[in-house]
Design a protein around this motif. Structure first.
Motif, short mmCIF file in Angstrom:
data_model
loop_
_atom_site.label_atom_id
_atom_site.label_comp_id
_atom_site.label_asym_id
_atom_site.label_seq_id
_atom_site.Cartn_x
_atom_site.Cartn_y
_atom_site.Cartn_z
N TYR A 227 0.75 -1.16 -0.05
CA TYR A 227 -0.04 0.04 -0.07
C TYR A 227 0.80 1.21 -0.29
O TYR A 227 1.58 1.51 0.94
N TYR B 13 -6.29 -6.76 5.32
CA TYR B 13 -5.26 -5.56 5.14
C TYR B 13 -5.92 -4.15 5.31
O TYR B 13 -6.86 -4.28 4.36
N GLN B 14 -5.32 -3.33 6.27
CA GLN B 14 -6.10 -2.21 6.33
C GLN B 14 -5.35 -1.21 5.29
O GLN B 14 -4.11 -1.20 5.03
N MET B 15 -5.99 -0.53 4.24
CA MET B 15 -5.65 0.20 3.35
C MET B 15 -6.02 1.59 3.08
O MET B 15 -7.48 1.77 2.63
N GLY C 190 -8.54 4.05 4.25
CA GLY C 190 -10.05 3.68 4.81
C GLY C 190 -10.81 2.67 4.36
O GLY C 190 -12.11 2.45 4.71
N TYR C 191 -10.06 1.59 3.92
CA TYR C 191 -10.68 0.38 3.57
C TYR C 191 -10.02 -0.88 4.16
O TYR C 191 -8.80 -0.80 4.48
N LYS C 192 -10.77 -1.83 4.30
CA LYS C 192 -10.32 -3.03 4.89
C LYS C 192 -10.20 -4.11 3.27
O LYS C 192 -11.46 -4.49 3.00
N CYS D 9 -14.90 -10.23 9.64
CA CYS D 9 -13.98 -9.17 10.19
C CYS D 9 -14.10 -7.81 9.50
O CYS D 9 -13.38 -7.11 9.80
N CYS E 216 -14.19 -6.58 6.33
CA CYS E 216 -13.45 -6.26 5.08
C CYS E 216 -14.46 -5.44 4.12
O CYS E 216 -15.86 -6.07 4.18
N ASN E 217 -14.04 -4.45 3.30
CA ASN E 217 -14.80 -4.03 2.32
C ASN E 217 -15.07 -4.55 1.14
O ASN E 217 -15.90 -4.41 0.12
#
Length: 216
Positions: free
Chosen positions: A76, A104-106, A108-110, A131, A133-134
């Motif tokens: 990222y 993974y957090q990227m 504002g997104y999971k 969990c 995730c988006n």
């Protein structure tokens, strides 16, 4: 959220939040060569994410101490976040299984990561959805026939999370509504909302009675 799938050759990426690359870009990565500085494939993936100012999930084969795995390198904006390995290996395959799911957090997104065979096990996608995730980014080395897009579409609908997939030379995007978009172009840009859609579901379970009486 804008998601770009690169299933072929690409000189540059369109503006996006996440780029998903098939197995053809990184190829095989040897950990010993990476640590010795003989190759810089993981660094190359990180540099690409920095140049495009986005997250990147790159399918690859990884080799470590003689063991071969199918994996995805995740970065990222210039930082390598980690490597997610395929956790399920079918009998007769030459690969070694990894352990643990990738989330993974990227910004504002999971982003949840699913590699090859793991797509065939619904508990993996359910866990990523639970969990928060988006989007789930799935990568497969070959096309895999009609089943992978069918599963991606079902998971997106059942678990309420979009699934973007690169399978061989084909890009897929499954929305939570059950719609499926397909493209055979080298670079495809998809766009989706990142809102989490939930509904209340109740059920009745036998046992765990507070006062010893069943309530019918």
């Amino acid at each position: 959220m804008k998601v770009c799938v690169v299933s072929g050759a690409a000189e540059r990426l369109p503006e996006c939040d996440l780029a998903l690359f098939g197995f053809g870009w990184l190829g095989e990565v040897d950990y010993q060569s990476e640590l010795a500085g003989k190759t810089e494939k993981f660094e190359e993936a990180a540099r690409l994410s920095r140049a495009a100012s986005c997250g990147a999930v790159c399918g690859c084969r990884t080799r470590s101490r003689g063991f071969l795995r199918k994996s995805a390198a995740v970065s990222y904006r210039g930082k390598l976040l980690g490597i997610t390995d395929m956790t399920r290996v079918f009998g007769g395959e030459e690969f070694k299984s990894g352990a643990g799911l990738g989330l993974y957090q990227m910004g504002g997104y999971k982003v949840g990561v699913c590699v090859e065979n793991d797509l065939y096990f619904p508990e993996n996608l359910r866990a990523l959805s639970d969990c928060g995730c988006n989007v789930v980014a799935a990568v497969m080395e070959q096309g895999g026939g009609y089943m992978p897009p069918l599963l991606a579409r079902a998971y997106a609908y059942l678990y309420g999370v979009p699934v973007v997939m690169c399978a061989g030379k084909t890009a897929y995007f499954a929305e939570t509504s059950g719609e499926l978009a397909t493209s055979c172009r080298p670079v495809t840009l998809f766009e989706t909302g990142a809102k989490t859609s939930c509904r209340i579901v109740t059920s009745r379970t036998r046992g765990i009675e507070e006062d010893g009486r069943a309530d019918y």
